[in-house]
Write a protein that holds these residues in place. Structure first.
Motif, PDB file in Angstrom:
ATOM      1  N   ALA A   5      71.048 -21.755 -57.048  1.00 18.50           N
ATOM      2  CA  ALA A   5      70.635 -22.855 -56.171  1.00 18.50           C
ATOM      3  C   ALA A   5      69.278 -22.569 -55.550  1.00 18.50           C
ATOM      4  CB  ALA A   5      71.673 -23.070 -55.086  1.00 18.50           C
ATOM      5  N   SER A   6      69.000 -21.268 -55.293  1.00 21.74           N
ATOM      6  CA  SER A   6      67.723 -20.935 -54.670  1.00 21.74           C
ATOM      7  C   SER A   6      66.553 -21.285 -55.569  1.00 21.74           C
ATOM      8  CB  SER A   6      67.656 -19.443 -54.355  1.00 21.74           C
ATOM      9  OG  SER A   6      68.732 -19.079 -53.571  1.00 21.74           O
ATOM     10  N   PHE A   7      66.806 -21.403 -56.873  1.00 22.81           N
ATOM     11  CA  PHE A   7      65.714 -21.781 -57.761  1.00 22.81           C
ATOM     12  C   PHE A   7      65.770 -23.250 -58.133  1.00 22.81           C
ATOM     13  CE2 PHE A   7      66.276 -17.268 -58.373  1.00 22.81           C
ATOM     14  CZ  PHE A   7      64.979 -16.832 -58.201  1.00 22.81           C
ATOM     15  N   SER A   8      66.980 -23.805 -58.213  1.00 25.61           N
ATOM     16  CA  SER A   8      67.051 -25.201 -58.660  1.00 25.61           C
ATOM     17  C   SER A   8      66.614 -26.145 -57.554  1.00 25.61           C
ATOM     18  CB  SER A   8      68.448 -25.548 -59.162  1.00 25.61           C
ATOM     19  OG  SER A   8      69.354 -25.618 -58.114  1.00 25.61           O
ATOM     20  N   GLU A   9      66.755 -25.730 -56.301  1.00 21.55           N
ATOM     21  CA  GLU A   9      66.337 -26.629 -55.222  1.00 21.55           C
ATOM     22  C   GLU A   9      64.819 -26.833 -55.203  1.00 21.55           C
ATOM     23  OE1 GLU A   9      68.984 -27.043 -52.251  1.00 21.55           O
ATOM     24  OE2 GLU A   9      67.535 -27.127 -50.612  1.00 21.55           O
ATOM     25  N   PRO A  10      64.017 -25.749 -55.263  1.00 22.06           N
ATOM     26  CA  PRO A  10      62.572 -26.011 -55.348  1.00 22.06           C
ATOM     27  C   PRO A  10      62.185 -26.787 -56.604  1.00 22.06           C
ATOM     28  CG  PRO A  10      63.010 -23.645 -55.329  1.00 22.06           C
ATOM     29  CD  PRO A  10      64.289 -24.318 -55.079  1.00 22.06           C
ATOM     30  N   ALA A  11      62.926 -26.556 -57.708  1.00 24.51           N
ATOM     31  CA  ALA A  11      62.602 -27.301 -58.931  1.00 24.51           C
ATOM     32  C   ALA A  11      62.805 -28.793 -58.702  1.00 24.51           C
ATOM     33  CB  ALA A  11      63.462 -26.807 -60.086  1.00 24.51           C
ATOM     34  N   LEU A  42      55.191 -37.082 -66.422  1.00 22.51           N
ATOM     35  CA  LEU A  42      56.581 -37.547 -66.391  1.00 22.51           C
ATOM     36  C   LEU A  42      57.423 -36.832 -67.439  1.00 22.51           C
ATOM     37  CD1 LEU A  42      56.472 -41.367 -65.703  1.00 22.51           C
ATOM     38  CD2 LEU A  42      57.444 -39.557 -64.310  1.00 22.51           C
ATOM     39  N   VAL A  43      56.826 -36.587 -68.605  1.00 25.01           N
ATOM     40  CA  VAL A  43      57.588 -35.889 -69.652  1.00 25.01           C
ATOM     41  C   VAL A  43      57.950 -34.478 -69.181  1.00 25.01           C
ATOM     42  CG1 VAL A  43      57.416 -34.889 -71.958  1.00 25.01           C
ATOM     43  CG2 VAL A  43      56.652 -37.227 -71.560  1.00 25.01           C
ATOM     44  N   LEU A  44      56.957 -33.796 -68.593  1.00 26.02           N
ATOM     45  CA  LEU A  44      57.228 -32.448 -68.078  1.00 26.02           C
ATOM     46  C   LEU A  44      58.328 -32.494 -67.024  1.00 26.02           C
ATOM     47  CD1 LEU A  44      53.623 -31.014 -67.710  1.00 26.02           C
ATOM     48  CD2 LEU A  44      55.379 -30.258 -69.291  1.00 26.02           C
ATOM     49  N   THR A  45      58.204 -33.472 -66.113  1.00 24.82           N
ATOM     50  CA  THR A  45      59.181 -33.599 -65.050  1.00 24.82           C
ATOM     51  C   THR A  45      60.572 -33.889 -65.595  1.00 24.82           C
ATOM     52  OG1 THR A  45      57.419 -34.515 -63.755  1.00 24.82           O
ATOM     53  CG2 THR A  45      59.605 -34.725 -62.859  1.00 24.82           C
ATOM     54  N   ALA A  46      60.605 -34.721 -66.634  1.00 30.18           N
ATOM     55  CA  ALA A  46      61.907 -35.054 -67.207  1.00 30.18           C
ATOM     56  C   ALA A  46      62.587 -33.798 -67.733  1.00 30.18           C
ATOM     57  CB  ALA A  46      61.729 -36.075 -68.320  1.00 30.18           C
ATOM     58  N   PHE A  47      61.808 -32.933 -68.386  1.00 32.67           N
ATOM     59  CA  PHE A  47      62.392 -31.673 -68.871  1.00 32.67           C
ATOM     60  C   PHE A  47      62.883 -30.830 -67.695  1.00 32.67           C
ATOM     61  CE2 PHE A  47      60.381 -32.393 -73.031  1.00 32.67           C
ATOM     62  CZ  PHE A  47      61.435 -32.001 -73.829  1.00 32.67           C
ATOM     63  N   GLY A  48      62.022 -30.713 -66.679  1.00 32.08           N
ATOM     64  CA  GLY A  48      62.392 -29.927 -65.502  1.00 32.08           C
ATOM     65  C   GLY A  48      63.649 -30.463 -64.854  1.00 32.08           C
ATOM     66  N   LEU A  49      63.688 -31.781 -64.689  1.00 35.15           N
ATOM     67  CA  LEU A  49      64.852 -32.399 -64.043  1.00 35.15           C
ATOM     68  C   LEU A  49      66.114 -32.208 -64.874  1.00 35.15           C
ATOM     69  CD1 LEU A  49      64.034 -35.868 -62.513  1.00 35.15           C
ATOM     70  CD2 LEU A  49      65.160 -33.944 -61.442  1.00 35.15           C
ATOM     71  N   PHE A  50      65.943 -32.228 -66.200  1.00 38.29           N
ATOM     72  CA  PHE A  50      67.118 -32.055 -67.051  1.00 38.29           C
ATOM     73  C   PHE A  50      67.717 -30.665 -66.847  1.00 38.29           C
ATOM     74  CE2 PHE A  50      69.124 -31.442 -71.324  1.00 38.29           C
ATOM     75  CZ  PHE A  50      70.096 -32.424 -71.155  1.00 38.29           C
ATOM     76  N   VAL A  51      66.850 -29.654 -66.728  1.00 36.51           N
ATOM     77  CA  VAL A  51      67.356 -28.304 -66.475  1.00 36.51           C
ATOM     78  C   VAL A  51      68.061 -28.253 -65.113  1.00 36.51           C
ATOM     79  CG1 VAL A  51      66.700 -25.904 -66.129  1.00 36.51           C
ATOM     80  CG2 VAL A  51      65.614 -27.239 -67.913  1.00 36.51           C
TER      81      VAL A  51
END
Lengths: 306, 659
Positions: A135-141, A178-187
């Motif tokens: 969670a400490s990493f996914s929250e900043p993501a 947006l494409v980069l963000t979509a990948f990030g958000l998917f993770v």
């Protein structure tokens, strides 16, 4: 009138649709494996069955343990009210609601981890340690992804950021971001909802579990609240991702509504595909993946700074 | 009139200190009388401060000073009033807490001394906020430093306390020294000790930058800003808990107050200052929480969280300064509102946490997290209050920490159109929030939940002198969380007065109404969840925890706080300096082993201590002059006098006489 209908429809969707998504994921996985698989509505049946059962509480626990599933369900449902599920604004929206959204998810997690520690079991302690690390990493993501959306739309509310009424001209830079963000958000979505390659929801060994072991001692309606809560989280984060991928603000309003549900189911299908074709990551590599998600979103943001 | 009442409050605390000195060593009446006076003084001061915040006009007073050249200038403006609220509130409540925690009859040796210096501390802090004159400010500042030193050294028979107090004293005097330089320069530029804004003709950019850096250093030491925080964790850990609560809740905020007081004196506001403050803030917030996760001592952990929260406060201040530089009133109001409200909020929840930690230490007799456990069973009230404080400090809704962090977030996101790079600080804040939540789940889980790890003496719930102050602090957290509109007026007034200009209303910029509704509904939903839980729990069967079929589980099999944090710390290891002592296992049947890990403070352990040792070895060469007999010192004095005489002579004339 239209807004009222839209709000009612979104609330109905938020409450009723979530258990279908794990069903779609499982069906996809079964199809990949050449099995028939559980029925599409299996999660609904599970929830109904669990609601009828009694509760067993551990003798070491306090109120935190039995309140946590309900609190995390409540907070994720409230967070869901802030995300527009269709082409219109979310039931609740105001300036800065994206921060409340992220922190409501954090509140639910806070109590889930506390409940795990309340049992005094070493297995649940392990789950807690893993959950709080990830969670400490996914929250900043998640936050960095939201930053990209704020920068693109110039507004501070999820409803205006994500879908309706924003006529942002998407140029190639914005599209790349947006494409980069979509990948990030998917993770982030995979991590927050404990799916492969981060966590295997079907694992049967307590030592290797993350989310499942956090709720190991829950039973009956409390377990139902946990399962339902994580399904709602899947729906909410899925809707967020869907809005990044599909600009739902074009064309006729009913057409957009008609795209919403299949879109959400498609997100579940993609998760199913990922789960079918990928092995689980080594535990110590998971933070690396999440840092990569942070970086993807960060790069997306930097692209927009030019 | 309000200024008189504030002075009465400050004087009342000093009087409570004096009263605390008298009285029998073994009887409590002197203690009770002192606390009564302190509480009355606090009420008096609070009323006055609130009146100013709610719109009463600014009052000032000038009078003769202690020496002929000095004057006393006092001024009660909204900024002073804003900081007086936590000083009086927390000062009074912690004094009340002392009745149970540091009972005179239980601490015959230290009780009276503690109360004396405590009264002086609160009184001197109140005087700092009121000072409108460099000399008064320095006088009160030094008094605060000295009284804090004696409070940290309350238990001066313990080596740890002595060590912490000495380190603190050194740090405090670095701060005072820098302040001397600051006020001397200010006097040079403006020609008076009064704290009046300089005009650009009086001070060039170089002088102003020097003044700014001196202020940042002096007040940064006091506030515990990274890398000047090195004194803070040990000092707060070794003081008695209600003193730690005051130190953390109010005293370190005097550093922030000092910065806020002197920054408006400097007319230039280059962008670089704001960026420097913001960078230091982000660094403090991130490193503070990171170091906190690695701690095994309950109070030291809380102390590192003070570093973190000072960082969050500085983020807000940095944003406001950048707003000044870029002429963005919206950034100023949001940054300052976040900064100021976080000062209040941190005061509330950090004191609450320190006081509940104090109750735990009082009941269980240890500060080591890994020796505690399962205290929620025996101390349910303390446990719930600590949990509330933990939710607040993590910035989670629906409590007060969320409101101030929301202001800062919204402010940072509003920079998106002009200076979008600043918005990345929101990412840092998010990571800090997640790490803080991780740290407090660790603490709450290890200390209060699960089962007891070691056989402690019979732990009982603390009495009303313990929980009453905590309840009031918790009430404050709830109130600001549920009704953030209440603080809009004080924040607007203080910020406008600070920035010397009209600023847009806070209500128009932040979703205060929506936030109130959401927080209230969240609280209502949580309440429903809680009632539902009671209904479910009543019908539940009770069984031991499921341990994969293994029935002989014991409390030693629980995850400890250290193992809970180990994975996270391992991931972040490049950023930390972790000492590990691993067991050496040998043979087929290895004997018992112990694993120990410790996160050191890199500033103290890796920079200051080796640096100090090297300096000491260099300075040892000067030891030849220290003969230890009076004659040689008299000789040195003679030499010095001769030297002084020589430099007063006109050198040209001397040259002529000689040659």
């Amino acid at each position: 009138m239209n807004t009222l209908i839209s709000i009612a429809f979104q609330i109905l969707l938020l409450v009723l649709l979530p258990p279908l998504l794990p069903g779609v994921i499982n069906k996809t996985k079964a199809w990949f494996a050449g099995r028939v698989g559980p029925p599409l509505f299996q999660t609904y049946y599970d929830l109904l069955r669990l609601m009828r059962k009694g509760v067993v509480l551990s003798s070491t626990t306090t109120w935190v343990f039995s309140a946590a599933p309900l609190i995390s369900l409540a907070s994720v449902l409230l967070a869901g009210l802030l995300v527009p599920l269709g082409p219109t604004a979310a039931p609740v929206h105001f300036t800065g609601d994206l921060i409340l959204f992220a922190y409501l998810l954090a509140l639910g997690r806070f109590f889930t981890i506390l409940a795990a520690l309340d049992t005094g079991s070493s297995f649940e302690g392990m789950g807690a340690a893993r959950e709080l690390t990830f969670a400490s990493f996914s929250e900043p993501a998640l936050f960095l992804a939201l930053l990209v959306l704020v920068k693109l739309s110039g507004t501070l509310s999820l409803s205006t950021m994500l879908a309706p009424a924003t006529h942002v001209a998407i140029d190639s830079t914005a599209a790349a971001a947006l494409v980069l963000t979509a990948f990030g958000l998917f993770v982030v979505l995979l991590a927050e909802t404990s799916r492969l390659p981060i966590d295997d929801p079907n694992t049967h060994l307590e030592l290797t579990m993350i989310h499942e072991v956090l709720v190991l001692d829950n039973s009956g309606p409390l377990l139902a609240a946990q399962i339902y809560g994580s399904a709602v989280k899947l729906l909410v984060l899925g809707a967020l991702l869907l809005h990044v991928l599909l600009p739902l603000n074009q064309g006729w309003i009913w057409e957009n509504w008609a795209m919403t549900i299949p879109g959400l189911l498609a997100v579940a299908g993609v998760i199913g595909v990922v789960e079918s074709i990928m092995a689980r990551l080594q535990l110590r590599l998971v933070p690396t993946l999440l840092v990569a998600a942070c970086l993807l979103n960060g790069f997306g943001f930097l692209l927009l700074l030019r | 009139m309000w200024l008189t009442m504030t002075l009465l409050g400050a004087g009342g605390f000093a009087a409570s200190g004096l009263i605390g000195m008298v009285g029998n060593r073994r009887r409590n009446w002197g203690h009770w009388l002192s606390v009564l006076v302190a509480v009355l003084a606090a009420l008096c001061g609070l009323t006055a401060a609130m009146a100013i915040l709610l719109g009463a006009p600014v009052e000032s007073l000038a009078g003769p000073g202690p020496a002929p050249v000095m004057t006393t200038n006092l001024r009660l403006d909204p900024l002073a009033a804003f900081f007086l609220v936590p000083i009086f509130l927390i000062g009074g409540l912690c004094s009340l807490y002392g009745i149970g925690y540091w009972k005179q009859s239980h601490h015959p040796r230290t009780g009276r001394k503690l109360r004396f210096w405590y009264g002086i501390l609160i009184s001197s802090m109140a005087m700092i906020t009121l000072s409108n004159n460099g000399i008064c400010f320095l006088f009160a500042w030094e008094l605060m430093a000295i009284s804090t030193f004696f409070l940290i050294a309350t238990e001066d028979f313990k080596p740890d306390s002595r060590q912490a107090a000495w380190v603190y004293l050194a740090a405090a005097h670095i701060s005072t020294l820098l302040l001397f330089a600051f006020f001397a320069l200010l006097r040079m530029a403006s020609g008076s000790f009064l704290l009046r804004p300089l005009s650009p003709e009086q001070a060039g950019m170089g002088l102003q930058t020097a003044l700014f850096l001196l202020a940042l250093g002096a007040f940064g030491v006091k506030a515990g800003m990274v890398p000047l925080h090195f004194w803070l964790p040990e000092a707060h850990a070794n003081a008695p808990s209600h003193v730690s609560a005051t130190l953390s809740g109010t005293t370190i905020k005097m550093g922030i107050f000092g910065l806020l007081r002197v920054l408006p004196l400097l007319p230039a506001r280059p962008l670089g200052w704001g960026i420097l403050v913001m960078t230091l803030g982000a660094l403090s917030a991130f490193l503070g929480v990171l170091w906190a996760i690695g701690q095994h001592d309950l109070k030291k952990l809380l102390a590192y969280h003070s570093v973190e929260n000072i960082g969050i406060i500085l983020l807000g201040l940095g944003l406001a300064l950048i707003g000044e530089a870029k002429h963005q009133p919206i950034w100023i109001i949001l940054g300052m509102a976040g900064c100021l409200l976080h000062v209040w909020n941190h005061g509330l929840f950090k004191s609450l946490l320190f006081l509940s930690a104090g109750s735990v230490i009082h009941a269980a007799g240890t500060r080591k997290i890994d020796r505690l456990g399962g205290l929620a069973q025996s101390m349910p009230l303390t446990s719930n209050l600590f949990l509330l404080g933990a939710i607040a400090i993590c910035g989670l809704p629906p409590l007060n920490g969320f409101v101030s962090e929301l202001f800062i977030y919204v402010g940072l996101l509003r920079t998106m159109t002009v200076l979008p790079i600043l918005a990345l600080a929101a990412g840092v804040l998010a990571m800090v929030g997640a790490l803080a939540a991780a740290c407090f789940t660790k603490v709450c889980g290890a200390v209060f939940l699960g089962t007891a790890r070691t056989k402690l003496r019979r732990v009982r719930e603390a009495g009303p002198a313990f929980w009453l102050p905590m309840m009031i602090l918790a009430g404050g957290c709830l109130l600001i969380g549920m009704a953030p509109t209440l603080v809009a007026t004080p924040l607007n007034r203080t910020t406008s007065a600070w920035a010397h200009r009209g600023l847009p209303a806070l209500v128009a910029l932040t979703p205060l109404t929506a936030l109130t509704i959401m927080n209230l509904s969240l609280a209502a939903v949580l309440l429903v969840a809680f009632l539902l839980r009671r209904f479910l729990a009543r019908q539940a069967r009770t069984q031991p925890t499921w341990n994969c079929g293994y029935a002989g589980s014991s409390s030693r099999m629980q995850y400890t706080a250290s193992s809970l944090a180990q994975m996270l710390l391992g991931t972040l290891r490049p950023l930390l300096r972790m000492r590990r002592r691993e067991p050496r296992l040998s043979g087929l049947f290895a004997g018992p082993g112990q694993f120990h890990s410790h996160v050191d403070d890199p500033v103290l352990k890796n920079v200051l201590e080796p640096g100090w040792r090297r300096l000491r070895s260099v300075l040892a060469n000067g030891r030849v002059f220290q003969r230890g007999n009076v004659q040689s010192y008299l000789f040195y004095m003679l030499l010095m006098l001769l030297f002084l005489l020589l430099i007063t002579l006109p050198l040209g004339a001397l040259w002529k006489i000689l040659f």
